[in-house]
Enzyme design. Structure first.
Site, mmCIF file in Angstrom:
data_model
loop_
_atom_site.group_PDB
_atom_site.id
_atom_site.type_symbol
_atom_site.label_atom_id
_atom_site.label_comp_id
_atom_site.label_asym_id
_atom_site.label_seq_id
_atom_site.Cartn_x
_atom_site.Cartn_y
_atom_site.Cartn_z
ATOM 1 C CG ASN A 11 -1.702 1.257 1.395
ATOM 2 O OD1 ASN A 11 -1.889 1.997 0.424
ATOM 3 N ND2 ASN A 11 -2.188 1.522 2.595
ATOM 4 C CE LYS A 13 0.318 3.521 4.676
ATOM 5 N NZ LYS A 13 0.100 3.600 6.099
ATOM 6 C CG HIS A 98 -5.689 1.457 4.816
ATOM 7 N ND1 HIS A 98 -5.280 2.515 5.595
ATOM 8 C CD2 HIS A 98 -4.650 0.586 4.772
ATOM 9 C CE1 HIS A 98 -4.044 2.277 6.002
ATOM 10 N NE2 HIS A 98 -3.634 1.120 5.516
ATOM 11 C CD GLU A 100 -3.044 5.386 6.447
ATOM 12 O OE1 GLU A 100 -2.997 5.478 5.217
ATOM 13 O OE2 GLU A 100 -2.118 4.898 7.126
ATOM 14 C CD GLU A 170 -3.299 -2.938 7.238
ATOM 15 O OE1 GLU A 170 -2.140 -3.113 6.852
ATOM 16 O OE2 GLU A 170 -3.963 -1.936 6.955
ATOM 17 N N GLY A 176 2.326 2.070 10.611
ATOM 18 C CA GLY A 176 3.238 3.207 10.477
ATOM 19 C C GLY A 176 3.898 3.624 11.785
ATOM 20 C CB SER A 213 5.283 -1.793 11.894
ATOM 21 O OG SER A 213 4.745 -0.507 12.151
HETATM 22 C C1 PEP Z 1 -0.652 -0.036 5.820
HETATM 23 O O1 PEP Z 1 -0.634 1.095 5.355
HETATM 24 O O2 PEP Z 1 -1.576 -0.798 5.544
HETATM 25 C C2 PEP Z 1 0.443 -0.467 6.704
HETATM 26 C C3 PEP Z 1 0.383 -1.664 7.234
HETATM 27 O O3 PEP Z 1 1.436 0.444 6.896
HETATM 28 P P1 PEP Z 1 2.851 0.142 7.622
HETATM 29 O O4 PEP Z 1 3.413 -1.119 7.020
HETATM 30 O O5 PEP Z 1 3.676 1.360 7.337
HETATM 31 O O6 PEP Z 1 2.575 -0.039 9.090
#
Ligand code: PEP
Length: 262
Positions: A11, A13, A98, A100, A170, A176, A213
């Site tokens: 992803n 973003k 997601h 976000e 998630e 992040g 992460s």
């Molecule tokens: C994501 O944006 O779905 C995500 C898991 O980000 P990150 O790997 O940066 O935590």
């Protein structure tokens, strides 16, 4: 153990416009080769989807996806993008719900369900994200939150139409932040998701990815957990070498998982 190919989803973003996306693809393709034990899904920003689709056209192991869509096929929805449009730009998969989208843009569980249903009806595959916030986890509410997120989806999409749905667990506090759920914590939520969809009659084993992460250094720990079918990667997916490292380790682990089921 599933014996099925693992899925690695990237992803991006709001990063990598068309030129940067094409440069990423060129480097990444040079670092990786197709492998039968994995499938790679890239979610560039909408304006970069066509560039990535074009760059990866010789790689059947790579699918391009949209980060978000509207459920209507067209109309007066300024700033939105429809499923036919993303398909025309090369998308075969769509990221839905997601964290976000949910937490920064107020997307509701019902909207996530509508989008998922529309994606399925259009013949694309949805990657539906669920996950609890830190306050919800610390308040012992992980389970009801995950169930609440799944229920409208289970109401909207009949059990026999779940075959193309992939779920990503998630935890919001792990996205992040550099903080991971432990593989064991993640596995427990994956089992909860399987229980919740199973009791509503969804047949088979829904693929569930872990996201939060993930890096080349820690992917192996997650894939060692049989209930985890791959990863959704944000920050670490922006660098082709790091993403290739994740996929490389993943390939080794996936091969071991497949061998164990043979
Ligand atoms: C994501 O944006 O779905 C995500 C898991 O980000 P990150 O790997 O940066 O935590």
């Amino acid at each position: 153990m599933t014996g099925r190919p693992l899925i690695y989803a990237a992803n991006w973003k709001m990063n990598h416009g068309p030129a940067a996306a094409a440069a990423f693809a060129e480097r990444f393709l040079g670092l990786t080769a197709p492998a039968p034990d994995r499938s790679l899904w890239f979610f560039p920003p909408a304006v970069s989807m066509a560039a990535v689709s074009q760059a990866v056209r010789s790689r059947p192991d790579i699918r391009v996806g949209a980060q978000n869509v509207h459920w209507e096929p067209k109309g007066a929805f300024t700033g939105e993008i429809s499923i036919p449009m993303v398909r025309e730009a090369g998308a075969a998969v769509v990221l839905v719900g997601h964290s976000e989208r949910r937490h920064l843009f107020g997307e509701t569980d019902e909207q996530v369900a509508r989008k998922t249903s529309a994606v399925l009806k259009a013949g694309l595959a949805p990657l539906v994200c669920v996950g609890e916030t830190l306050a919800e986890r610390e308040g012992g509410r992980t389970e009801p939150v995950i169930i609440r997120q799944l229920e409208p989806l289970l109401d909207k999409v009949p059990a026999d139409e779940w075959a193309r749905i992939v779920v990503a667990y998630e935890p919001v506090w792990a996205i992040g932040t550099g903080k991971n759920a432990t593989p064991d914590d993640a596995a427990q939520v994956h089992e909860l998701i399987r229980f919740a969809v199973g009791r509503r009659g969804v047949p088979g084993r829904v693929p569930i990815l872990y996201g939060g992460s993930v890096t080349a250094a820690n992917i192996g720990e997650f894939l060692a957990e049989p209930s985890i079918d791959g990863a959704l990667v944000g920050g670490a997916s922006l660098k082709p070498d790091e993403m290739a490292g994740i996929v490389g380790r993943a390939g080794v682990t996936a091969a071991a998982r497949l061998a164990a089921t043979a």
